[in-house]
Design a protein around this motif. Sequence first.
Motif, PDB file in Angstrom:
ATOM      1  N   LYS A 198      39.792  46.275  43.172  1.00 50.13           N
ATOM      2  CA  LYS A 198      38.436  45.827  42.822  1.00 50.13           C
ATOM      3  C   LYS A 198      37.985  46.445  41.503  1.00 50.13           C
ATOM      4  O   LYS A 198      37.364  45.767  40.665  1.00 50.13           O
ATOM      5  N   THR A 199      38.282  47.712  41.292  1.00 48.05           N
ATOM      6  CA  THR A 199      37.903  48.367  40.039  1.00 48.05           C
ATOM      7  C   THR A 199      38.667  47.774  38.860  1.00 48.05           C
ATOM      8  O   THR A 199      38.081  47.500  37.799  1.00 48.05           O
ATOM      9  N   LEU A 200      39.963  47.562  39.035  1.00 46.73           N
ATOM     10  CA  LEU A 200      40.779  46.983  37.959  1.00 46.73           C
ATOM     11  C   LEU A 200      40.279  45.599  37.575  1.00 46.73           C
ATOM     12  O   LEU A 200      40.109  45.283  36.383  1.00 46.73           O
ATOM     13  N   LEU A 201      40.007  44.753  38.572  1.00 51.88           N
ATOM     14  CA  LEU A 201      39.540  43.400  38.287  1.00 51.88           C
ATOM     15  C   LEU A 201      38.118  43.403  37.727  1.00 51.88           C
ATOM     16  O   LEU A 201      37.774  42.543  36.906  1.00 51.88           O
ATOM     17  N   ASN A 232      30.346  42.908  39.861  1.00 52.37           N
ATOM     18  CA  ASN A 232      31.587  42.322  40.355  1.00 52.37           C
ATOM     19  C   ASN A 232      32.026  42.932  41.686  1.00 52.37           C
ATOM     20  O   ASN A 232      32.876  42.371  42.380  1.00 52.37           O
ATOM     21  N   PHE A 233      31.445  44.083  42.061  1.00 56.63           N
ATOM     22  CA  PHE A 233      31.745  44.685  43.361  1.00 56.63           C
ATOM     23  C   PHE A 233      31.045  43.939  44.499  1.00 56.63           C
ATOM     24  O   PHE A 233      31.341  44.185  45.668  1.00 56.63           O
ATOM     25  N   ILE A 234      30.096  43.057  44.148  1.00 57.81           N
ATOM     26  CA  ILE A 234      29.395  42.261  45.158  1.00 57.81           C
ATOM     27  C   ILE A 234      30.029  40.878  45.187  1.00 57.81           C
ATOM     28  O   ILE A 234      29.881  40.122  44.225  1.00 57.81           O
ATOM     29  N   PRO A 235      30.759  40.518  46.242  1.00 57.12           N
ATOM     30  CA  PRO A 235      31.441  39.211  46.267  1.00 57.12           C
ATOM     31  C   PRO A 235      30.446  38.059  46.187  1.00 57.12           C
ATOM     32  O   PRO A 235      29.337  38.136  46.711  1.00 57.12           O
ATOM     33  N   ASN A 276      38.885  33.727  42.435  1.00 60.28           N
ATOM     34  CA  ASN A 276      39.508  32.783  43.358  1.00 60.28           C
ATOM     35  C   ASN A 276      41.033  32.729  43.274  1.00 60.28           C
ATOM     36  O   ASN A 276      41.667  32.170  44.172  1.00 60.28           O
ATOM     37  N   PHE A 277      41.612  33.276  42.221  1.00 60.41           N
ATOM     38  CA  PHE A 277      43.064  33.223  42.075  1.00 60.41           C
ATOM     39  C   PHE A 277      43.683  34.622  41.981  1.00 60.41           C
ATOM     40  O   PHE A 277      44.565  34.972  42.762  1.00 60.41           O
ATOM     41  N   LEU A 278      43.184  35.428  41.026  1.00 63.06           N
ATOM     42  CA  LEU A 278      43.808  36.735  40.801  1.00 63.06           C
ATOM     43  C   LEU A 278      43.494  37.718  41.916  1.00 63.06           C
ATOM     44  O   LEU A 278      44.390  38.414  42.409  1.00 63.06           O
ATOM     45  N   GLU A 279      42.231  37.799  42.330  1.00 65.93           N
ATOM     46  CA  GLU A 279      41.862  38.772  43.364  1.00 65.93           C
ATOM     47  C   GLU A 279      42.522  38.497  44.712  1.00 65.93           C
ATOM     48  O   GLU A 279      43.075  39.422  45.326  1.00 65.93           O
ATOM     49  N   PRO A 280      42.505  37.247  45.229  1.00 61.44           N
ATOM     50  CA  PRO A 280      43.212  37.011  46.498  1.00 61.44           C
ATOM     51  C   PRO A 280      44.703  37.309  46.419  1.00 61.44           C
ATOM     52  O   PRO A 280      45.300  37.760  47.400  1.00 61.44           O
ATOM     53  N   LYS A 281      45.309  37.055  45.252  1.00 67.44           N
ATOM     54  CA  LYS A 281      46.741  37.317  45.112  1.00 67.44           C
ATOM     55  C   LYS A 281      47.040  38.808  45.152  1.00 67.44           C
ATOM     56  O   LYS A 281      48.052  39.241  45.726  1.00 67.44           O
ATOM     57  N   MET A 282      46.157  39.629  44.559  1.00 59.20           N
ATOM     58  CA  MET A 282      46.396  41.067  44.499  1.00 59.20           C
ATOM     59  C   MET A 282      45.945  41.792  45.759  1.00 59.20           C
ATOM     60  O   MET A 282      46.533  42.788  46.155  1.00 59.20           O
ATOM     61  N   MET A 283      44.861  41.308  46.371  1.00 62.94           N
ATOM     62  CA  MET A 283      44.281  42.037  47.490  1.00 62.94           C
ATOM     63  C   MET A 283      44.500  41.340  48.824  1.00 62.94           C
ATOM     64  O   MET A 283      44.541  41.990  49.872  1.00 62.94           O
ATOM     65  N   GLY A 284      44.636  40.016  48.810  1.00 60.86           N
ATOM     66  CA  GLY A 284      44.681  39.281  50.062  1.00 60.86           C
ATOM     67  C   GLY A 284      43.280  38.945  50.530  1.00 60.86           C
ATOM     68  O   GLY A 284      42.288  39.430  49.986  1.00 60.86           O
ATOM     69  N   SER A 285      43.189  38.130  51.538  1.00 56.06           N
ATOM     70  CA  SER A 285      41.880  37.677  52.028  1.00 56.06           C
ATOM     71  C   SER A 285      41.397  38.448  53.253  1.00 56.06           C
ATOM     72  O   SER A 285      40.346  38.148  53.794  1.00 56.06           O
ATOM     73  N   SER A 286      42.161  39.440  53.686  1.00 50.78           N
ATOM     74  CA  SER A 286      41.838  40.101  54.949  1.00 50.78           C
ATOM     75  C   SER A 286      40.713  41.115  54.829  1.00 50.78           C
ATOM     76  O   SER A 286      40.204  41.586  55.838  1.00 50.78           O
ATOM     77  N   LEU A 287      40.316  41.481  53.610  1.00 50.41           N
ATOM     78  CA  LEU A 287      39.234  42.449  53.452  1.00 50.41           C
ATOM     79  C   LEU A 287      37.926  41.782  53.050  1.00 50.41           C
ATOM     80  O   LEU A 287      36.977  42.461  52.679  1.00 50.41           O
TER      81      LEU A 287
END
Length: 354
Positions: A198-201, A232-235, A276-287
């Motif tokens: 989250k910090t990197l993105l 950006n920390f707030i989805p 919608n593309f980079l964050e789900p790929k790096m973190m997944g949707s489970s969090l």
Amino acid sequence: MALQRVSLWAFLLVLFFYLITVGEAILIPLLIAIVVWYLIDILADGYHWLHFKQWRLPFFLCFILSILTFLGFSWLFIHLINSNIGKVIAVAPTYQANFEKLLIQIFSWVGIDELPNFGNLKDNINIPQVISTIAISLTNIAGNAGIIFLYVLFLFLEEKTFHRKLKRLLAHNPEKEKAVEQILCQIDEDIKIYIGVKTLLSILTAVISFFIMWMVGVDFAAFWAILIFFLNFIPNIGSIIATIFPSLLALVQFDTIYPFLIIVSALSVVQFLIGNFLEPKMMGSSLNLSPLVILLSLAIWGSLWGVVGMFLCVPIMVIMMIVFTYFPKTRPFAILLSENGYIRLRYKEKIADD
């Protein structure tokens, strides 16, 4: 028995909110310090991961480099805040005047000569007040840097003795000691993944947004980039607000509408691609938290701790969800906090909850 349990939970809930309200001055720097502590650990792991052939940096040197890197970013953050905050507040009345002229023009274009309760509308949309509130919150974070770093120091000192305390505490049950340590390691790893990604993105989004605003010529692009980093920390909601603020500024700053169109379209594309593309790929949707949980968290923590509480509420809720996931009695709460009922549980062995 059920009534007593409900009464106990109600009492603990009231006590919890009372303590976080009374202890605001202590808890906010402490929570920020915990995030900083994790970030320094993540940076140290990153430096240790880099290697040349078979040679790696010693972990102690990686730790020193991570501290220096974080201090450098902290100095840059404080410098940008201090150098821009006064200028932003000083020019805010000009933005307010331009905004009011823009409203009058828009209403005249659609054939409305006078908006009912226009004075109330101007009072409710008060640009100087909004900017001042945000600026004061960012200044308070920068002003608490000393006590935050003091907390971080003691967290690292405590980290060195924690495993020794855990062994002494569970020395009578080696199997439970091993299970608890494995659970804590998984919780720690999940929190590191969330905070690190989250910090990197957020940094990536802020840097790209800064260059877009700088090329268009938006005033105080660095200040708005810092705000975008925190939002950006707030989805979902954070990305919308992060797009609206600079776009509105471009609308009231320039005489033509084209800079506004460039800013709103470019920042929207950046937020969409990363979110919608980079964050789900790096973190997944489970969090991912439930949107309703996010809204309620923003309302509750915002009313308790103001703007800083709104920035911190989602990381707090995500960390709580991660911790709840790994204990059978609290796992239902993690499922309720999640977006679709799916939670990530990488440790499959049954753990006693007593």
